[in-house]
Design an enzyme around this catalytic site. Structure first.
Site, mmCIF file in Angstrom:
data_model
loop_
_atom_site.group_PDB
_atom_site.id
_atom_site.type_symbol
_atom_site.label_atom_id
_atom_site.label_comp_id
_atom_site.label_asym_id
_atom_site.label_seq_id
_atom_site.Cartn_x
_atom_site.Cartn_y
_atom_site.Cartn_z
ATOM 1 C CG HIS A 28 -0.713 -0.135 2.514
ATOM 2 N ND1 HIS A 28 0.290 0.556 3.107
ATOM 3 C CD2 HIS A 28 -1.257 -0.904 3.481
ATOM 4 C CE1 HIS A 28 0.354 0.243 4.387
ATOM 5 N NE2 HIS A 28 -0.558 -0.655 4.638
ATOM 6 C CG HIS A 82 -3.441 -5.516 12.930
ATOM 7 N ND1 HIS A 82 -4.353 -4.492 12.900
ATOM 8 C CD2 HIS A 82 -2.462 -5.165 12.044
ATOM 9 C CE1 HIS A 82 -3.948 -3.568 12.045
ATOM 10 N NE2 HIS A 82 -2.816 -3.958 11.508
ATOM 11 C CD GLU A 84 -3.170 -2.786 7.405
ATOM 12 O OE1 GLU A 84 -2.514 -2.601 8.443
ATOM 13 O OE2 GLU A 84 -3.021 -2.121 6.364
ATOM 14 C CG ASP A 86 -1.173 -7.035 6.589
ATOM 15 O OD1 ASP A 86 -2.206 -6.548 7.070
ATOM 16 O OD2 ASP A 86 -0.034 -6.670 6.924
ATOM 17 C CG HIS A 148 -0.614 0.363 12.243
ATOM 18 N ND1 HIS A 148 -0.847 0.849 10.993
ATOM 19 C CD2 HIS A 148 -0.746 -0.962 12.150
ATOM 20 C CE1 HIS A 148 -1.080 -0.148 10.149
ATOM 21 N NE2 HIS A 148 -1.014 -1.257 10.845
ATOM 22 C CG ASP A 167 1.162 -4.539 11.683
ATOM 23 O OD1 ASP A 167 1.399 -5.636 11.165
ATOM 24 O OD2 ASP A 167 0.305 -3.749 11.242
ATOM 25 C CE1 TYR A 195 5.770 -3.403 8.975
ATOM 26 C CE2 TYR A 195 5.777 -2.536 11.200
ATOM 27 C CZ TYR A 195 5.152 -3.235 10.190
ATOM 28 O OH TYR A 195 3.903 -3.748 10.400
ATOM 29 C CG HIS A 228 4.562 -7.729 8.720
ATOM 30 N ND1 HIS A 228 3.993 -8.308 7.609
ATOM 31 C CD2 HIS A 228 3.648 -6.838 9.178
ATOM 32 C CE1 HIS A 228 2.793 -7.791 7.408
ATOM 33 N NE2 HIS A 228 2.559 -6.901 8.354
HETATM 34 FE FE1 FEO Z 1 -1.260 -3.290 9.954
HETATM 35 FE FE2 FEO Z 1 0.631 -5.917 8.911
HETATM 36 O O1 FEO Z 1 -0.919 -4.871 9.065
#
Ligand code: FEO
Length: 398
Positions: A28, A82, A84, A86, A148, A167, A195, A228
């Site tokens: 993104h 989380h 999001e 991903d 976040h 994250d 990051y 991640h």
């Molecule tokens: Fe905020 Fe890895 O997604």
């Protein structure tokens, strides 16, 4: 689902069962030159728990890794730290395949997952400090709202002294090495700070508070397992210390000079400013927008003391690439910067003033009037640019 993929043991009761996205280069708008991983974790307790899932196209890879340890049907609990996509993109499909006893998320996570997936499946909210009994061990939940996203939370497994940090403390890095201690410090720090700058910089105050909050809980944390990149098992204090430093955003002697140019006039101004910065005893980082990605610029700005932005005027406006980077940086809310605007123009010259307005809105302390040059800078104009660079350097070093 059996397949070629294998789980990787993280601790006595935890396995990494995530996916490696070797090819992604644009996350993104963030340039992920080394790819990324979507980490999911299996807690093999009396009641088996899956912590987070993966991006939708990687569902079968995750289920295959899980199947290398247990039958996926044996999963009793799924925790979404989380929402999001991903980390939740395949959640509803996994729920349908596994049919767990419970799916858990923070209060805001329940709302976010509902707004994403519009499913009738019940997701239960867990509160900050709540525990979940898995039989022979328990999970504890720590709300980390706005780190976040509003839904974000950490999950802690006391039995293995392991923090699942979604994250937080992560990085975009595709590699076969699952642990930070297997990767060079240079790569770790580069990807971790990139990051932080691009994902967490706007929430730096919260980062500090969260680090303190986790500290006051008195949890023993031997392993940090983010969503991640690599897992911190040997020295988790290292990434926590990095975060404390980055969150402070102490100004350095680095001057980031970002510009675009039509006929090399604004470029000549940028280079003259950089020479002045050097002469003044500071360090310029010149980042032409034709060859610098916005996410790399954000990384440099996090660790800088000054931001100078140059734009030619085109059709009464700043250059579109300059508008792009300023929009991006404004959203990241860098702090403790001084700055200035500069640029060449033909006849109307609105761009420099427009850039200044955005820098002011970003609470950057402008130390000089915008430096405008008509058409092509002559020797005197370049000397003015040089002097601007020197003034910025003196302010930082003085
Ligand atoms: Fe905020 Fe890895 O997604």
């Amino acid at each position: 689902m059996k397949g070629p993929y294998k789980a990787v043991r993280v601790s006595e009761h935890v396995y990494w069962v995530g996916a490696i996205d070797w090819g992604i280069r644009d996350f993104h708008g963030y340039s992920t030159e080394r790819g990324t991983t979507y980490n999911a974790y299996l807690v093999v307790a009396d009641k088996i728990a899956l912590i987070d899932t993966v991006k939708a196209p990687f569902k079968d890879e995750m289920l295959s890794r899980i199947a290398s340890v247990i039958d996926p049907q044996d999963i009793s609990i799924i925790v979404s730290n989380h929402s999001e996509m991903d980390h939740s993109g395949c959640l509803t499909d996994v729920i349908a395949e596994v049919n767990p006893e419970k799916v858990l998320a923070s209060t805001m996570g329940v709302k976010a997952l509902s707004a994403h997936f519009h499913t009738d499946r019940e997701i239960q909210a867990v509160g900050n400090g709540e525990n979940l009994n898995l039989g022979n061990m328990e999970l504890s939940f720590i709300e980390t709202r706005m780190l976040h996203w509003p839904d974000s939370m950490f999950t802690y497994l006391g039995k293995d002294e392991l923090l699942f940090s979604q994250d937080g403390f992560g990085m975009h890095l595709a590699t076969d090495e699952r642990f930070a201690d297997e990767i060079s410090d240079e790569i770790l720090e580069y990807e971790a700070v990139k990051y932080y700058a691009n994902i967490l910089m706007p929430f730096s105050t919260l980062v500090n508070n969260t680090v303190k909050k986790v500290g006051t809980l008195g949890l023993s944390i031997k392993i940090i397992a983010p969503d991640h990149g690599p897992i911190w098992r040997k020295d988790p204090g290292k990434i926590i210390d990095f975060y404390s430093n980055w969150a402070a955003q102490e100004p350095s002697n680095k001057v980031v000079i970002v510009y675009d140019t039509m006929w090399e006039s604004t470029a000549a101004m940028a280079n003259a400013i950089a020479e002045g910065v050097i002469a003044g005893g500071a360090h310029p980082k010149v980042m032409p927008l034709k060859s610098s990605h916005r996410s790399d610029i954000a990384t440099e700005v996090l660790l800088a003391g000054a931001l100078l932005v140059g734009s030619p005027t085109i059709n009464n406006n700043m250059f579109p690439t300059v508008a792009d980077i300023l929009t991006y940086l404004k959203g990241l809310k860098p702090r403790n910067l001084i700055g200035a605007a500069f640029g060449s123009y033909g006849w109307s010259g609105e761009a420099v003033g427009q850039v200044e307005e955005i820098l002011k809105a970003m609470k950057i302390d402008l130390i000089a009037e915008g430096n405008k040059v008509q058409y092509v800078p002559d020797t005197a104009a370049l000397k003015n640019c040089y002097n601007l660079g020197m003034a910025v350097a003196k302010k930082l070093t003085g």
